[in-house]
Design a protein around this motif. Structure first.
Motif, mmCIF file in Angstrom:
data_model
loop_
_atom_site.group_PDB
_atom_site.id
_atom_site.type_symbol
_atom_site.label_atom_id
_atom_site.label_comp_id
_atom_site.label_asym_id
_atom_site.label_seq_id
_atom_site.Cartn_x
_atom_site.Cartn_y
_atom_site.Cartn_z
ATOM 1 N N ALA A 189 -27.395 -81.803 -89.013
ATOM 2 C CA ALA A 189 -26.126 -82.498 -88.805
ATOM 3 C C ALA A 189 -25.854 -82.592 -87.312
ATOM 4 O O ALA A 189 -26.188 -81.674 -86.550
ATOM 5 N N MET A 190 -25.232 -83.688 -86.928
ATOM 6 C CA MET A 190 -24.780 -83.836 -85.550
ATOM 7 C C MET A 190 -23.325 -84.272 -85.582
ATOM 8 O O MET A 190 -22.888 -84.943 -86.522
ATOM 9 N N GLY A 191 -22.613 -83.869 -84.560
ATOM 10 C CA GLY A 191 -21.204 -84.217 -84.584
ATOM 11 C C GLY A 191 -20.546 -84.122 -83.239
ATOM 12 O O GLY A 191 -21.183 -83.824 -82.220
ATOM 13 N N TYR B 41 -16.999 -82.548 -81.384
ATOM 14 C CA TYR B 41 -15.861 -81.649 -81.411
ATOM 15 C C TYR B 41 -15.038 -81.922 -80.159
ATOM 16 O O TYR B 41 -15.520 -82.526 -79.204
ATOM 17 N N ARG B 42 -13.804 -81.472 -80.174
ATOM 18 C CA ARG B 42 -12.981 -81.615 -78.973
ATOM 19 C C ARG B 42 -12.116 -80.389 -78.778
ATOM 20 O O ARG B 42 -11.760 -79.704 -79.737
ATOM 21 N N GLN B 43 -11.785 -80.168 -77.508
ATOM 22 C CA GLN B 43 -10.965 -79.013 -77.146
ATOM 23 C C GLN B 43 -9.979 -79.425 -76.073
ATOM 24 O O GLN B 43 -10.374 -79.814 -74.968
ATOM 25 N N ALA B 44 -8.710 -79.347 -76.416
ATOM 26 C CA ALA B 44 -7.641 -79.613 -75.454
ATOM 27 C C ALA B 44 -7.278 -78.300 -74.759
ATOM 28 O O ALA B 44 -7.538 -77.220 -75.298
ATOM 29 N N PRO B 45 -6.665 -78.369 -73.591
ATOM 30 C CA PRO B 45 -6.298 -77.142 -72.866
ATOM 31 C C PRO B 45 -5.444 -76.216 -73.728
ATOM 32 O O PRO B 45 -4.461 -76.644 -74.336
ATOM 33 N N GLY B 46 -5.848 -74.955 -73.793
ATOM 34 C CA GLY B 46 -5.101 -73.968 -74.558
ATOM 35 C C GLY B 46 -5.269 -74.060 -76.058
ATOM 36 O O GLY B 46 -4.606 -73.324 -76.796
ATOM 37 N N GLN B 47 -6.152 -74.946 -76.499
ATOM 38 C CA GLN B 47 -6.359 -75.139 -77.930
ATOM 39 C C GLN B 47 -7.765 -74.706 -78.331
ATOM 40 O O GLN B 47 -8.649 -74.550 -77.496
ATOM 41 N N GLN B 48 -7.965 -74.525 -79.619
ATOM 42 C CA GLN B 48 -9.305 -74.210 -80.102
ATOM 43 C C GLN B 48 -10.137 -75.483 -80.177
ATOM 44 O O GLN B 48 -9.603 -76.585 -80.121
ATOM 45 N N ARG B 49 -11.441 -75.287 -80.280
ATOM 46 C CA ARG B 49 -12.349 -76.414 -80.406
ATOM 47 C C ARG B 49 -12.384 -76.856 -81.880
ATOM 48 O O ARG B 49 -12.680 -76.061 -82.767
ATOM 49 N N ASP B 50 -12.079 -78.110 -82.109
ATOM 50 C CA ASP B 50 -11.971 -78.630 -83.464
ATOM 51 C C ASP B 50 -12.997 -79.724 -83.726
ATOM 52 O O ASP B 50 -13.337 -80.502 -82.828
ATOM 53 N N MET B 51 -13.430 -79.806 -84.970
ATOM 54 C CA MET B 51 -14.343 -80.869 -85.385
ATOM 55 C C MET B 51 -13.619 -82.201 -85.377
ATOM 56 O O MET B 51 -12.488 -82.299 -85.870
ATOM 57 N N VAL B 52 -14.268 -83.214 -84.848
ATOM 58 C CA VAL B 52 -13.733 -84.569 -84.856
ATOM 59 C C VAL B 52 -14.466 -85.410 -85.893
ATOM 60 O O VAL B 52 -13.854 -86.048 -86.737
ATOM 61 N N ALA B 53 -15.791 -85.414 -85.805
ATOM 62 C CA ALA B 53 -16.600 -86.205 -86.731
ATOM 63 C C ALA B 53 -17.992 -85.608 -86.799
ATOM 64 O O ALA B 53 -18.501 -85.090 -85.802
ATOM 65 N N THR B 54 -18.596 -85.694 -87.972
ATOM 66 C CA THR B 54 -19.941 -85.180 -88.198
ATOM 67 C C THR B 54 -20.725 -86.205 -88.994
ATOM 68 O O THR B 54 -20.157 -86.890 -89.856
ATOM 69 N N ILE B 55 -22.015 -86.300 -88.706
ATOM 70 C CA ILE B 55 -22.894 -87.138 -89.508
ATOM 71 C C ILE B 55 -24.070 -86.276 -89.941
ATOM 72 O O ILE B 55 -24.710 -85.601 -89.127
ATOM 73 N N PHE B 56 -24.326 -86.257 -91.237
ATOM 74 C CA PHE B 56 -25.357 -85.401 -91.789
ATOM 75 C C PHE B 56 -26.696 -86.130 -91.810
ATOM 76 O O PHE B 56 -26.772 -87.337 -91.593
ATOM 77 N N SER B 57 -27.754 -85.381 -92.083
ATOM 78 C CA SER B 57 -29.094 -85.947 -91.976
ATOM 79 C C SER B 57 -29.293 -87.153 -92.883
ATOM 80 O O SER B 57 -30.041 -88.071 -92.552
ATOM 81 N N GLY B 58 -28.590 -87.193 -94.002
ATOM 82 C CA GLY B 58 -28.694 -88.337 -94.901
ATOM 83 C C GLY B 58 -27.847 -89.518 -94.476
ATOM 84 O O GLY B 58 -27.911 -90.593 -95.086
ATOM 85 N N GLY B 59 -27.054 -89.334 -93.423
ATOM 86 C CA GLY B 59 -26.238 -90.423 -92.902
ATOM 87 C C GLY B 59 -24.782 -90.385 -93.313
ATOM 88 O O GLY B 59 -23.988 -91.218 -92.878
ATOM 89 N N THR B 60 -24.398 -89.426 -94.139
ATOM 90 C CA THR B 60 -23.011 -89.343 -94.588
ATOM 91 C C THR B 60 -22.115 -88.838 -93.462
ATOM 92 O O THR B 60 -22.401 -87.811 -92.859
#
Length: 115
Positions: free
Chosen positions: A33-35, A37-56
């Motif tokens: 999987a590749m994706g 993530y983003r992290q704003a100042p003072g915030q945790q790193r959150d998932m934004v979007a992921t694409i799995f090996s099958g393309g989903t």
């Protein structure tokens, strides 16, 4: 070890668009999987979007309908098309790759959305 290099960030006005690119050092066909993530100042790193090996794809609720993740296996590249950007999208965006029990990160790239 997979090396990831991001590009395409910058400063944009609210309502604008940016496209992030992430080039991997080896074929992404072998990566589970590749994706993004983003992290704003003072915030945790959150998932934004992921694409799995099958393309989903998978998206965070906050970006559904505005962001699109895609890939080019031939170019070993994953993209994040970001439309209708909002000031709250401002963050450092990181490319991520997961293979078996290993996780790899890019160095991060700044995206700033002005109001």
């Amino acid at each position: 070890q997979v090396q990831l290099v991001e590009s395409g960030g910058g400063l944009v006005q609210a309502g604008g668009s940016l496209r992030l690119s992430c080039v991997a050092s080896e074929s992404i066909f072998s990566i589970d999987a590749m994706g993004w993530y983003r992290q704003a100042p003072g915030q945790q790193r959150d998932m934004v979007a992921t694409i799995f090996s099958g393309g989903t794809p998978n998206y965070a609720d906050s970006v559904k309908g505005r962001f699109t993740i895609s890939r080019s296996i031939g170019k070993n590249t994953v993209y994040l098309q970001m439309n209708s950007l909002k000031p709250e999208d401002t963050a450092v965006y990181y490319c991520n790759a997961a293979r078996s029990q290993y996780t790899y990160w890019g160095q991060g790239i700044q995206v700033t959305v002005s109001s």
